[in-house]
Motif scaffolding. Structure first.
Motif, short mmCIF file in Angstrom:
data_model
loop_
_atom_site.label_atom_id
_atom_site.label_comp_id
_atom_site.label_asym_id
_atom_site.label_seq_id
_atom_site.Cartn_x
_atom_site.Cartn_y
_atom_site.Cartn_z
N ALA A 111 0.83 -1.20 0.00
CA ALA A 111 0.00 0.00 0.00
C ALA A 111 0.86 1.26 0.00
N ILE A 112 1.92 1.25 0.79
CA ILE A 112 2.80 2.43 0.86
C ILE A 112 3.59 2.59 -0.43
N ARG A 113 4.03 1.49 -1.00
CA ARG A 113 4.80 1.56 -2.25
C ARG A 113 3.96 2.15 -3.37
N LEU A 114 2.72 1.72 -3.50
CA LEU A 114 1.85 2.26 -4.54
C LEU A 114 1.64 3.76 -4.36
N SER A 115 1.54 4.19 -3.11
CA SER A 115 1.36 5.61 -2.84
C SER A 115 2.60 6.41 -3.20
N ILE A 116 3.78 5.86 -2.89
CA ILE A 116 5.02 6.56 -3.23
C ILE A 116 5.21 6.61 -4.74
N GLU A 117 4.89 5.52 -5.42
CA GLU A 117 5.01 5.50 -6.88
C GLU A 117 4.07 6.49 -7.55
N ALA A 118 2.98 6.83 -6.88
CA ALA A 118 2.03 7.80 -7.44
C ALA A 118 2.53 9.24 -7.30
N VAL A 119 3.53 9.46 -6.45
CA VAL A 119 4.11 10.79 -6.30
C VAL A 119 5.04 11.06 -7.48
N VAL A 141 9.08 16.11 1.04
CA VAL A 141 8.32 16.06 -0.22
C VAL A 141 7.59 14.73 -0.37
N THR A 142 8.35 13.65 -0.45
CA THR A 142 7.76 12.34 -0.75
C THR A 142 6.83 11.87 0.36
N LEU A 143 7.31 11.95 1.60
CA LEU A 143 6.54 11.42 2.73
C LEU A 143 5.19 12.11 2.89
N PRO A 144 5.12 13.44 2.88
CA PRO A 144 3.80 14.07 3.00
C PRO A 144 2.86 13.73 1.84
N MET A 145 3.41 13.64 0.62
CA MET A 145 2.56 13.33 -0.53
C MET A 145 2.05 11.89 -0.48
N ALA A 146 2.85 11.01 0.11
CA ALA A 146 2.47 9.60 0.19
C ALA A 146 1.70 9.27 1.46
N LEU A 147 1.39 10.28 2.26
CA LEU A 147 0.75 10.04 3.56
C LEU A 147 -0.55 9.24 3.48
N PRO A 148 -1.41 9.47 2.49
CA PRO A 148 -2.63 8.65 2.42
C PRO A 148 -2.35 7.16 2.34
N GLY A 149 -1.36 6.79 1.53
CA GLY A 149 -1.02 5.37 1.42
C GLY A 149 -0.38 4.83 2.68
#
Length: 233
Positions: A111-119, A141-149
């Motif tokens: 779940a987290i990987r998919l969210s990071i890849e979407a950034v 940058v990356t961590l806040p944007m991927a927070l939902p995942g």
């Protein structure tokens, strides 16, 4: 719920919540690191790491539990060393948390990987061109944007930990008050006469907790995504 459930049933629910909480808390930092490595880095052994991360999903849970027992048992290479430090996993609730964390880890990482890849990776590159170090770019940058995942992955891992059975019973057995979580309590009740009713009550509790976790994951994911999107608008 305390009036509806008997003391032994409530004990199993409380222990499951405790085990799942610590399993999620312990696996989240390495889960984020593994997800980021798989999503952003290119290095020798990347596919090996990907395979190791997802191995608990492929192996029978009993095999995973047995491997944990070999490694973290009091006579194991890791468990023996930790025992000298006063840390024991085998046949303790801490071992149940370790088993639950291992089994939940692949779902959390995915779940987290998919969210990071979407950034958009160009955002990372833009931060780097401004002189920010890779860790600082990741944190800001990356961590806040991927927070939902990350939120969704943590809740999904918690729900998976609540339902873990095979690896846990193999690694730490089924000890009342120590390692008997909800799934193992259901199993124990079904082995004795008259145990159907308390087993059914625990089944209902399991379904309610699982559905609540999934709904909370969806709601928090949307809420965090909206806040992150608004802050970057």
């Amino acid at each position: 719920m305390t009036g509806w459930l008997g003391p032994e049933e409530w004990q199993a629910v409380a222990l499951s919540l405790k085990v799942s909480f610590w399993a999620t808390l312990a696996s989240l930092p390495p889960g984020i690191l593994a997800a980021h490595a798989l999503a952003r880095w290119r290095f020798p052994g990347r596919q090996l790491l990907n395979g190791l991360v997802h191995l608990p999903l492929i192996l029978p849970p009993v095999v995973t539990g047995y491997l944990l027992l070999i490694a973290f048992g009091t006579r194991g290479p890791v468990g023996g060393f930790l025992e000298d430090l006063g840390i024991v996993f085998a046949f303790r609730w801490t071992g149940a948390a370790l088993a639950a964390a291992v089994m939940a880890f692949p779902l959390m990482v995915r779940a987290i990987r998919l969210s990071i890849e979407a950034v958009d990776a160009r955002l990372d590159q833009a931060g780097a061109t401004l002189g920010a170090s890779p860790p600082w770019v990741f944190v800001t940058v990356t961590l806040p944007m991927a927070l939902p995942g990350i939120v969704a992955g943590a809740i999904l891992g918690f729900a998976k930990a609540m339902g873990e059975f095979g690896a846990t019973i193999t690694f730490v057995s089924n000890i009342p008050g120590e390692t008997r979580t909800v799934p193992m309590a259901i199993y124990a009740f079904l082995q004795v006469p008259g145990g159907t009713e308390p087993a059914m009550r625990l089944v209902i509790v399991s379904v309610v907790i699982a559905m609540s976790a999934l709904l909370l994951s969806e709601w928090l994911g949307r809420a965090v995504a909206a806040r992150v999107g608004g802050s970057h608008a």
